[in-house]
Design an enzyme around this catalytic site. Structure first.
Site, PDB file in Angstrom:
ATOM      1  CD  GLU A  72      40.054  52.718  43.578  1.00 54.92           C
ATOM      2  OE1 GLU A  72      39.070  52.232  44.166  1.00 54.92           O
ATOM      3  OE2 GLU A  72      40.988  52.042  43.095  1.00 54.92           O
ATOM      4  CG  HIS A 118      45.190  54.552  43.632  1.00 58.99           C
ATOM      5  ND1 HIS A 118      45.607  53.242  43.645  1.00 58.99           N
ATOM      6  CD2 HIS A 118      43.840  54.514  43.433  1.00 58.99           C
ATOM      7  CE1 HIS A 118      44.560  52.449  43.472  1.00 58.99           C
ATOM      8  NE2 HIS A 118      43.482  53.188  43.338  1.00 58.99           N
ATOM      9  CB  CYS A 155      50.668  46.659  43.634  1.00 59.34           C
ATOM     10  SG  CYS A 155      49.995  46.660  45.309  1.00 59.34           S
ATOM     11  CB  CYS A 167      50.288  54.552  46.508  1.00 56.86           C
ATOM     12  SG  CYS A 167      48.669  53.852  46.052  1.00 56.86           S
ATOM     13  CG  ASP A 180      47.686  48.396  41.638  1.00 58.00           C
ATOM     14  OD1 ASP A 180      48.281  48.066  42.681  1.00 58.00           O
ATOM     15  OD2 ASP A 180      47.060  49.470  41.540  1.00 58.00           O
ATOM     16  CB  SER A 181      45.782  45.963  45.186  1.00 55.42           C
ATOM     17  OG  SER A 181      45.913  47.362  45.249  1.00 55.42           O
TER      18      SER A 181
END
Length: 266
Positions: A152, A188, A73, A186, A10-11
């Protein structure tokens, strides 16, 4: 049995939500995870740059003995996977196709919402993929650029006025459109599941794109022998902060420090 590892990238660290699902459903598998933390986020990059980064990430993983790669991702899945998939001699699984198929299966009113990074939404791939499955579907999309930095920074809990305010601003158009299924486009975003579910209401099904990619791998690959699998972690920047953030995404303790990779060398 096939004891080769499964590679995941993933990024950043959002793809660890796909790793969490792999741990749940394929506990015997060895997993190699790469988070491109030095170049996160991909979602603000141009398509050519995303393709370049995706190739480098895959080349790094292929230094290991792999039986499959998960592009955990959504931005890379949306912007690069169709271009790079045929360049490598290993099965590569993205997030788009399995999550679109899941959304098509669970929707009752044919109105599906998709949220993701700006690059994912701009690619229009979720809309095209869903309508390829069923041309009668109504698809509403929305970029949610603040979700990743908030996640994050740990702003994910019910009662957090910041994330609840941002969720309300981003997702009110989904409510107005009457969607009964919302694709978390996404990796996240599953950490915001409870806040998003509270806002959207009990009648809306949330589809976790990372988990659906993991489910697709389970259906397709030969399983490993019955031994407890090991997971190795690699990042392109700041391994010292990995453990704290990884615990947030994996919902489990992480005892192994991530190794640093010079991804530009690939």
């Amino acid at each position: 049995m096939d004891n080769r590892a499964i590679g995941v990238f993933d990024s950043g660290l959002g793809g660890l939500t796909a790793v969490r699902r792999l741990h749940e459903i394929m506990p015997d598998e060895n997993i190699i995870y790469f988070g491109d933390t030095g170049r996160v986020p991909y979602g603000t990059r141009g398509r050519d740059t995303i393709i370049k980064y995706t190739r480098q990430d895959i080349r790094f993983l292929l230094e290991r003995d792999l039986k499959a790669i998960v592009v955990a991702c959504n931005t890379a899945s949306a912007a690069a996977l169709d271009t790079v998939r045929g360049e490598f001699d290993v099965p590569i699984f993205g997030t788009v196709e399995p999550s679109c198929e899941k959304a098509r299966q669970v929707t009752k009113n044919g109105r599906i919402g998709v949220i993701g990074t700006a690059a994912t939404v701009r690619s229009d791939i979720f809309v095209r993929s869903l309508r390829a499955l069923d041309s009668a579907l109504t698809v509403t999309t929305r970029a949610c650029p603040l979700f990743v930095p908030l996640v994050e920074n740990g702003r994910v809990a019910r009662g957090d006025v910041v994330i609840e305010t941002v969720v309300r601003e981003y997702l009110q158009p989904m409510k107005d459109a009457g969607v009964d299924t919302l694709v978390l486009g996404c990796t996240h975003y599953p950490l915001l599941h409870d806040v998003i579910a509270d806002f959207m209401g009990a009648g809306v099904t949330l589809v976790d794109s990372g988990a659906e990619a993991a489910n697709a791998v389970r259906r397709a690959v030969t399983p490993a022998a019955h031994t407890h699998g090991q997971t190795q972690y690699f990042v392109s920047d700041d391994p010292d902060s990995f453990t704290q953030l990884a615990r947030l995404f994996l919902q489990e303790d992480v005892t192994e420090r991530a190794a640093l990779v010079d991804i530009a060398a690939y």
